[in-house]
Enzyme design. Structure first.
Site, PDB file in Angstrom:
ATOM      1  N   ASP A 188       0.669  -0.817  -0.528  1.00  0.00           N
ATOM      2  CA  ASP A 188      -0.040  -0.295  -0.245  1.00  0.00           C
ATOM      3  C   ASP A 188       0.847   1.339   0.203  1.00  0.00           C
ATOM      4  O   ASP A 188       0.157   2.418   0.039  1.00  0.00           O
ATOM      5  CB  ASP A 188      -1.257   0.161   1.639  1.00  0.00           C
ATOM      6  N   ASP A 410      -8.679  -7.733   8.460  1.00  0.00           N
ATOM      7  CA  ASP A 410      -7.932  -6.348   7.782  1.00  0.00           C
ATOM      8  C   ASP A 410      -8.204  -5.687   8.751  1.00  0.00           C
ATOM      9  O   ASP A 410      -7.495  -3.703   8.404  1.00  0.00           O
ATOM     10  CB  ASP A 410      -9.233  -6.600   6.789  1.00  0.00           C
TER      11      ASP A 410
END
Length: 872
Positions: A188, A410
Site C-alpha cells: 500500500d 483487515d
C-alpha cells in the site's frame, strides 16, 4: 523475472552446522530434486518459485487446525479447513517487536529455522514469503493498519536502525542461505503516492515512503538469496490508465534511486490482502458494449478496463517494461481471498440491455463497490499457491501466493484500544454508509478484531466460499465454445427494423443463447434463432453478425455477415392514435382542476404519439406531452366537463375521451381542521442545562390552510414556537427530569392535540469539571490535531459534546473517534456510538486532520457538555 536481477557474483559463507526438527506434515509435494548441494553458495535464480515449495507457517496452521476442531457439527467443513492448514502463507513483520516475537506470534528466527527444516524434509528448494511492513506513516490513507512509526526524520531513523537492519542481519545469517526469501516490500505504500497524495497524511509520508522503500531494497538486495517484490495494489485501485501509468513511472523512479537500479527489484505483487478476483469468467471482454454502452462504463467498473487481476498484471507488465524494467520481470498474485465462490457466484450469462444490470448479474465479485476492502462479506479463498501457473502468458506470472493469511482480520469493526498504532477505520464498520462507496454500506463482516489478528467468523466464510471449491468438487471448467452460427439471413425490412434468422449452433454441453451484432456493436441477445433489430435509420445499409454462447461464457466466432438496407422513411401516416382512457379529475381548488389519464398508443409503423389536447367542453384549453394536466383560471363553485384527445407526429388526432365532470371549490372555504399530531418526538444528548428535541413533520387536511409551525411544551408550559421540526430547550436545571410535548398549528390557527411525551434528564453538573490536552502536528498547510478529554467529575457522562473555536480560520477536514462538525470558527465533537459513556476520572482520545493558512494557533478554551474545561 529479470536476468538483471541475478547477481554478478555471490559471497561464499561459512555455514554453521544446524539441526532442526522436520516439519514433513506441513510441506507440499516436492516438485524437483534439490538443485544445489548443502554446502553450495546460494544462486540467485530467475524465478525463485519455479521448482520449489513454499513455507507453511506452523503458527497460522495451528490456528486453522484449532478452528477445524471446533467444527464437530460439520465434518466436511472441518476437512476443508485442515486442507487449508497445509498451504503456505507469508510471515508479516508488521512492527519492530515482531522481529524477536511478541504476544501476536513467534519471531522471524523461529520461522526461518522452521523453513530450514521444511526444506530439508521436502528435498527441494523452499521459498520463504516475508512481508516488510512498518514504514513511517504506514498506510497513510486508511486507518486500520496505521503503524508505530511517525512520518518524521526520527521515524525513518528508527525504521532503518531498529527494523530493516535487524531483519537484514538475520536474513544474511549463513544458516539461512539455502532458503529463497521472497520479500514483499511495504504493501500500500507507493500506490498511495499515486492516488492519495492530496491527503495531508500522505503528503507528510511521501518522502519517507520513497526513502524507506529505497533503503529496504538496497539492504535486502545485497543478500543473494533474497528476492524483492514491490506491491502494486490491485486492478480496482490502479487499473485506470490515469493511475497505472503514473504508478509504473513512480516504481521506476524508486528503482533507479537504489544502488543496483532496476536489478534491486525482482518482481511485483498484486492484490495483496485484497479480494479482487483473479478472473471474471463471464466478463472476459471489457470492451463489450450492451445496447451501445460499454460495460466498463458501469457503476461497478467506472470506465476501468481491468476487471480482474489477470487483466491488471498484464496491463502493469506492459507499462513497467515501457518504464524501463526488463521484459522478463515477474509478477505475483495474492489469491488467498479472491475466490468468490459459494451460492451467489454466477455460473452462466444473464442477459440484459441495461449495462449496470448486466454487469451486476454476471460479475463474480459480489462486493457493493470495488473500493470495499475491509473484511468483505461473501469473499472466498482463491487458487492455492502455485508456481509458474500456465495460461496467463501476458501476465508473466512467477506464482500464485498467499501473502494475506486467510483468517487474519483487515481491521476492527469498532474502535479497539491498542499499542500498535492501529486506528479505527469506518470502512471496517458494517453499519457505516461510506461516501467513498457511492453512499452504500461497507459490506464489512461484523465483530472483526484488530488488523492481523485471527478472525474465525470470517475464516469460516472464506472456506465455505472458496473457488475452486476445496476438496476437488469444483465442476470441470468448460472451455469449448459453441459452433459458429450459419445461414444468417435478413428478412423484409421496415424503415427502422431488420428481421434476422439463422441456423442453430451446437455445443459440447449446451448452447444458451446468441449475441446479435450490428457491425462491432452488440445490439441484442436471444435464446431463439431469430431476432429483429430495431431503432435503425431509414434508407441505411447495415451489416449484421451473430455469435453463439454457452453457460460457461464461451463465445463462438462471428457468423458470416448478412447485409440489409432499411426502407426509406417516406411512409405517410394517416391513422390516429388510440383514444385516451381513464380520464380522472383530482382534488380541485377554487380555480383549478387537475386531470390525469392513461397513455394512448399509435399504430404499428406510425409516426408515434406526439401529445394530447385538453378540452373544457368543446374548447381546447391546453396541450401537453405528459399524461396529466392542471386546468387553471376557472371560476369558484362551478361545474365543468373535460375530455382529452391524442395526436401523433403526423398530425392525426384521436376522438375525444370519455368526459369527466369536476366542480371547483367555493371561494369562502373556512379551515376548521387541525393538523395531524406530531409524531416521533425524540430527545437527543442533553447537557447540564439543555435538551435537544426533534420530531416528524405534521400534515394539514386537503384544502386546508397548511401547517404554520409547532408549539413546544415543558410539561404544561409552552416554551417556544418554531417552524422547523427541531428545537433545543435551554435554561434548564442540572440533573433534573423533564417531560416535553409538541403541538402543530396551521395558518388558520387550528392547533393539534399534543404529541406523545418524551422524557429527558439533564446532565449532572460535573463537580471538578474537565481537563483537555490538545496537540497538533503541522506541515505545509495541513495538520493533525489530537485531543484528550478527561472527566474530572464524580459521575459518569452518558453522552458528551466537546466544543472549542479556532483563532486562525483553521478547518477540520476529517476526524475520528467522534462525530465532528464545524460552523465558522466553532468546532463541535460529539461522542461516537461506541464511546458515549465517559466514566468519572476517565479519559477519551479523539483526533482530526485539518487545514490552515500558515498560522495554526492552538485553541485555548474548551467546553464539555457546556462546562468550561481546564487545559492540561
Amino acid at each position: 523475472m529479470s536476468t538483471l536481477g541475478k547477481r554478478a557474483g555471490v559471497r561464499r559463507r561459512v555455514r554453521a552446522v544446524a539441526t532442526a526438527a522436520t516439519a514433513t506434515a506441513l510441506v507440499a509435494v516436492p516438485l524437483t530434486t534439490l538443485a544445489t548441494s548443502a554446502s553450495a553458495a546460494p544462486v540467485h535464480v530467475d524465478n525463485p518459485y519455479a521448482g520449489a515449495v513454499q513455507y507453511v507457517n506452523p503458527t497460522w496452521a495451528a490456528s486453522v487446525n484449532a478452528a477445524a476442531g471446533r467444527q464437530s457439527a460439520d465434518p466436511a467443513l472441518a476437512a476443508k479447513m485442515r486442507t487449508v492448514a497445509g498451504q503456505p502463507t507469508a510471515v508479516w513483520m508488521d512492527r519492530i517487536s515482531a522481529i524477536t516475537g511478541n504476544a501476536d506470534g513467534n519471531g522471524l528466527k523461529f520461522h526461518l529455522d522452521n523453513a530450514v527444516a521444511q526444506q530439508k524434509a521436502a528435498g527441494v528448494p523452499l521459498v520463504f514469503n516475508l512481508v516488510i511492513y512498518d514504514l513511517p506513516g504506514r498506510d497513510c490513507f486508511a486507518l486500520a493498519s496505521n503503524g508505530e512509526l511517525p512520518a518524521t526524520d526520527a521515524g525513518l531513523a528508527r525504521y532503518k536502525s531498529e527494523y530493516i537492519d535487524p531483519i537484514a542481519d538475520l536474513l544474511d545469517n549463513p544458516e539461512y542461505e539455502s532458503i529463497r526469501i521472497a520479500a514483499t516490500i511495504e504493501p500500500d505504500s507507493l500506490p498511495n503516492l499515486t492516488t492519495n497524495i492530496s491527503e495531508p497524511a500522505c503528503q507528510q509520508a511521501a518522502p519517507y515512503y520513497r526513502q524507506g522503500v529505497k533503503y529496504a531494497l538496497d539492504k535486502l538486495h545485497a543478500i543473494p538469496n533474497v528476492y524483492n517484490y514491490i506491491d502494486i495494489g490491485h486492478s480496482g485501485w490502479l487499473g485506470w490508465d490515469s493511475n497505472a501509468g503514473p504508478s509504473a513511472t513512480l516504481f521506476a523512479e524508486v528503482a533507479k534511486s537504489t544502488t543496483a537500479g532496476f536489478a534491486s527489484i525482482d518482481g511485483f505483487v498484486s492484490d495483496v490482502a485484497n479480494t479482487t478476483p483473479l478472473e471474471e469468467p463471464l466478463l472476459s471482454d471489457s470492451s463489450l458494449t450492451i445496447n451501445n454502452t460499454p460495460i466498463r462504463s458501469s457503476k461497478f467498473y467506472e470506465w476501468n478496463f481491468d476487471f480482474d487481476e489477470i487483466d491488471y498484471t498484464a496491463h502493469m507488465h506492459r507499462l513497467l517494461v515501457a518504464a524501463g524494467f526488463p521484459s522478463s520481470i515477474g509478477m505475483l498474485v495474492d489469491t488467498s481471498r479472491n475466490g468468490w465462490g459459494g451460492p451467489n457466484r454466477p455460473t452462466s450469462i444473464t442477459a440484459s440491455t441495461d449495462v449496470n444490470a448486466y454487469v451486476d448479474a454476471n460479475r463474480v465479485d459480489r462486493r457493493v463497490h470495488r473500493g470495499a476492502w475491509c473484511n468483505p462479506l461473501g469473499a472466498g479463498i482463491g487458487r492455492f499457491p502455485e508456481a509458474t501457473p500456465s495460461g496467463y502468458a501476458a501476465s508473466h506470472l512467477d506464482a500464485f501466493v498467499w501473502i494475506k493469511p486467510p483468517g487474519e482480520s483487515d481491521g476492527a469493526s469498532t474502535d479497539i484500544p491498542n499499542d500498535q498504532g492501529k486506528r479505527f477505520d469506518r470502512m471496517c464498520d458494517p453499519t457505516f454508509v461510506s461516501p467513498k462507496l457511492n453512499n452504500q454500506l461497507t459490506g464489512a463482516t461484523p465483530n472483526a478484531p484488530l488488523a492481523g489478528q485471527w478472525f474465525e467468523e470470517q475464516f469460516v466464510t472464506l472456506v465455505k466460499n472458496a473457488y475452486p471449491v476445496i476438496g476437488g468438487t469444483t465442476p470441470v471448467e468448460d472451455l469449448v465454445a459453441p459452433t459458429v452460427p450459419t445461414g444468417l439471413t435478413a428478412g423484409t425490412t421496415t424503415a427502422t427494423s431488420v428481421p434476422l434468422s439463422w441456423t442453430a449452433s451446437t455445443d459440447n454441453v449446451a448452447v444458451t443463447g446468441y449475441d446479435v451484432y450490428r457491425g462491432t456493436t452488440l445490439v441484442g441477445t436471444t435464446a431463439a434463432t431469430s431476432y429483429t433489430v430495431t431503432g435503425l435509420t431509414p434508407a441505411t445499409a447495415y451489416s449484421f453478425t451473430v455469435r453463439a454462447k454457452d453457460a460457461a461464457g464461451n463465445v463462438s466466432a462471428a457468423s458470416a455477415a448478412a447485409a440489409a438496407t432499411t426502407q426509406s422513411g417516406t411512409v405517410t401516416d394517416t391513422t390516429a392514435p388510440s383514444v385516451p382512457a381513464g380520464l380522472t379529475a383530482g382534488t380541485t381548488t377554487t380555480t383549478t382542476v387537475p386531470l390525469s389519464w392513461t397513455a394512448s398508443t399509435d399504430n404499428a409503423g406510425g409516426s408515434g404519439v406526439a401529445g394530447y389536447e385538453v378540452l373544457r367542453g368543446t374548447t381546447v384549453v391546453g396541450t401537453t406531452t405528459a399524461t396529466s394536466y392542471t386546468v387553471t383560471g376557472l371560476t369558484a363553485g362551478t361545474t365543468y366537463s373535460f375530455s382529452v384527445r391524442a395526436k401523433d407526429v403526423a398530425g392525426n388526432t384521436s376522438a375525444a375521451s370519455a368526459a369527466v365532470s369536476a366542480t371547483t371549490q367555493t371561494g369562502t372555504v373556512v379551515d376548521t381542521t387541525a393538523p395531524s399530531v406530531p409524531t416521533g418526538l425524540t430527545a437527543g444528548t442533553t447537557t447540564t442545562s439543555s435538551v435537544p428535541l426533534t420530531w416528524t413533520a405534521s400534515t394539514d387536511n386537503a384544502g386546508g390552510s397548511g401547517v404554520a409551525g409547532y408549539e413546544v411544551f415543558n410539561g404544561t408550559t409552552r416554551v417556544a414556537t418554531v417552524t422547523s421540526t427541531s428545537y433545543t430547550v435551554t435554561g434548564l436545571a442540572a440533573d433534573t427530569a423533564y417531560s416535553f410535548t409538541v403541538k402543530a398549528k396551521d395558518v388558520a390557527g387550528n392547533v393539534s392535540a399534543a404529541s406523545a411525551a418524551v422524557s429527558a434528564r439533564t446532565q449532572a453538573a460535573t463537580s471538578g469539571g474537565c481537563t483537555v490536552k490538545y496537540s497538533a502536528s503541522s506541515w505545509n498547510t495541513g495538520f493533525t490535531g489530537t485531543v484528550e478529554v478527561k472527566n474530572n467529575g464524580t459521575a459518569a457522562l452518558n453522552g458528551w459534546t466537546l466544543g472549542f473555536s479556532f483563532a486562525d480560520g483553521q478547518k477540520v477536514s476529517q476526524g475520528w473517534s467522534a462525530e465532528w462538525s464545524q460552523s465558522g470558527t466553532a468546532v463541535t465533537a460529539k461522542n461516537a456510538p461506541w464511546n458515549g459513556t465517559l466514566a468519572a476520572g476517565s479519559s477519551v482520545s479523539i483526533g482530526f486532520n485539518g487545514t490552515h493558512n500558515g498560522t495554526n494557533t492552538a485553541p485555548t478554551a474548551f467546553t464539555l457538555n457546556g462546562v468550561a474545561c481546564t487545559l492540561g
